[in-house]
Design an enzyme around this catalytic site. Sequence first.
Site, PDB file in Angstrom:
ATOM      1  N   HIS A   1      -5.464   3.998   6.712  1.00 36.08           N
ATOM      2  CA  HIS A   1      -4.806   5.135   6.069  1.00 36.08           C
ATOM      3  C   HIS A   1      -3.377   5.348   6.549  1.00 36.08           C
ATOM      4  CE1 HIS A   1      -8.200   6.192   3.655  1.00 36.08           C
ATOM      5  NE2 HIS A   1      -8.973   6.412   4.691  1.00 36.08           N
TER       6      HIS A   1
ATOM      7  N   ASP B   1       0.855  -1.196   0.000  1.00 33.71           N
ATOM      8  CA  ASP B   1       0.000   0.000   0.000  1.00 33.71           C
ATOM      9  C   ASP B   1       0.886   1.238   0.000  1.00 33.71           C
ATOM     10  OD1 ASP B   1      -2.827   1.202   0.366  1.00 33.71           O
ATOM     11  OD2 ASP B   1      -1.618   2.240   1.873  1.00 33.71           O
TER      12      ASP B   1
END
Length: 239
Positions: free
Chosen positions: A201, A51
Amino acid sequence: MSLVKAKLANLLARRRFGGRGLHPHALANLEALEGLDPALPIDACRFVVLDLETTGLDPEKDRVVSVGAVRLVEGRVRLGESFRELVNPGRDIPAVAVKVHGITPDKIAGARHGAQVFEDFLGFLGRDILVAHYANFDLHFINRVMLGRYGFSLQNLVLDTVLMCQAVVLASDPYGINRHQKACRLEALAKRFGIAAPERHTALGDALITAMIFQRMLARLEAVGGTRLKDLMRVAQVK
């Protein structure tokens, strides 16, 4: 792109770039498809789940501010084998992006630039299969560095958990309405599979969530007879 075509393109890349005195990690990346056989059992494959956090959602203008990845071997996430590093984007970080990932300019002031970080990431990735959620977005940032620094794009097989979600989780959508598209968002899949997301996040946190979602979807694929790499490629390979 089929694995046969990918291996042919890889062969051409090796002939063109293999003798150029590349960094060892880049040189090794040219061997990423060696030994990869569609008939391999999925359990015999190794995956790195990636990610990226960025300054925004425009792949052309924005830059990476954090890289996170975990390794998955024999169906298990190896928490002791992870990659995590902040990245200096060489530009400002908009306030709207800071609100999402919490990475402020002072946190990346002493960080390395993307080309250096991705070079180390190549070493971590090795020949493993790369997995990401909305993989083309992350792949764009990686390949911008790869093409600029080495002249060729990432050679590893790449899988997208969104494509896999559409194939093995959602109901059929033969008319292309995509009415279930939101169900493939990371938050929706985490909720569906009962996966906690305390570090949402952050690059490493989202990589770990994606890895656990990937595990659940592999189990669903196996339940309908998809036990070989070719079965996984059919539902998740980035073309």
